[in-house]
Write an enzyme that holds these catalytic residues in place. Sequence first.
Site, mmCIF file in Angstrom:
data_model
loop_
_atom_site.group_PDB
_atom_site.id
_atom_site.type_symbol
_atom_site.label_atom_id
_atom_site.label_comp_id
_atom_site.label_asym_id
_atom_site.label_seq_id
_atom_site.Cartn_x
_atom_site.Cartn_y
_atom_site.Cartn_z
ATOM 1 N N CYS A 1 0.801 -1.221 0.000
ATOM 2 C CA CYS A 1 0.000 0.000 0.000
ATOM 3 C C CYS A 1 0.834 1.272 0.000
ATOM 4 C CB CYS A 1 -0.904 0.040 1.235
ATOM 5 S SG CYS A 1 -2.343 -0.965 1.041
ATOM 6 N N ILE A 2 2.132 1.160 -0.028
ATOM 7 C CA ILE A 2 2.939 2.371 0.084
ATOM 8 C C ILE A 2 4.076 2.313 -0.928
ATOM 9 C CG2 ILE A 2 4.278 1.346 1.968
ATOM 10 C CD1 ILE A 2 3.542 5.023 1.920
#
Lengths: 101, 177
Positions: free
Chosen positions: A100-101
């Site tokens: 997610c990053i």
Amino acid sequence: MTTLLDTLAFNDEGYLLNWQQWNEQVAYEIAAEEGIELTDRHWIVIHFARKIYAENGDAPTLRQITKQTDVSTKEMYTLFPDGPAKKAAMIAGLPKPTGCI
Amino acid sequence: MTDTTFASEPVQLGRRKKAEPKKQRKLAIICSKGSLDMAYPPLILANAARMSGIEAHLFFTFWGMDVITKSKMEHLHVATVGNPNMHPSFHIPTLVGVLPGMSLMASEMMRREIARLDFPPVPEFLELLHDAGAHIYACQMAMDMMKLKPEDLVPYAEVLGAMEFLEIADEAQILFV
């Protein structure tokens, strides 16, 4: 006319199904279809992505790329516009990254 | 015309489609919270949007101003009292939560967890979003209320009013956090 990409299998989103069928020519041709002309800076990212995938079985997150290579966030968005982590994985012949990053 | 030769093939040989986004998507998030736990979700979403080629616009207002205020952004806290989310991994009963230092301790715990997941601290996260091309806006009214000047904020924050933000957010998917 049959091109190299016609001999390979891709999923609906345009990701290569078998990462081991990838070679540099495949990268050039996928990139060309995505409107990207590969430079030395792209290759740093592509080779890093394949190294991480070989180790973890997951394409690297954008943050992994920017922390572990000398390519910055800004540069990533210039090299691979419209979704840098996804496009890098796609050209490197890997599945979409899940982080997610 | 459909190609019947490959109609029954399970894999799509020779049919690589260009990964074209259907239409230009746009995400606008109103960030009204300044606690450590509530500061992150909008930042994570906006970054995910940018990584997927989606436009991202963040409008900071009320307590959210702390997230973009240089003197506050490094010291955001988790509330240990009156926070129903204090469980299970951060479980601190309210009566214990009132003791001095409890909020500080919980905040440190959360900061460690955030770092373990490789999410950057708030100042670095904002920098990252700015580099990723996300737009950061500060609410004029909240600034007046909290007596903040533009130089108190991160330099790339653009000060504007709610109506201007709504104009920018035209046709965007809007979230309120």
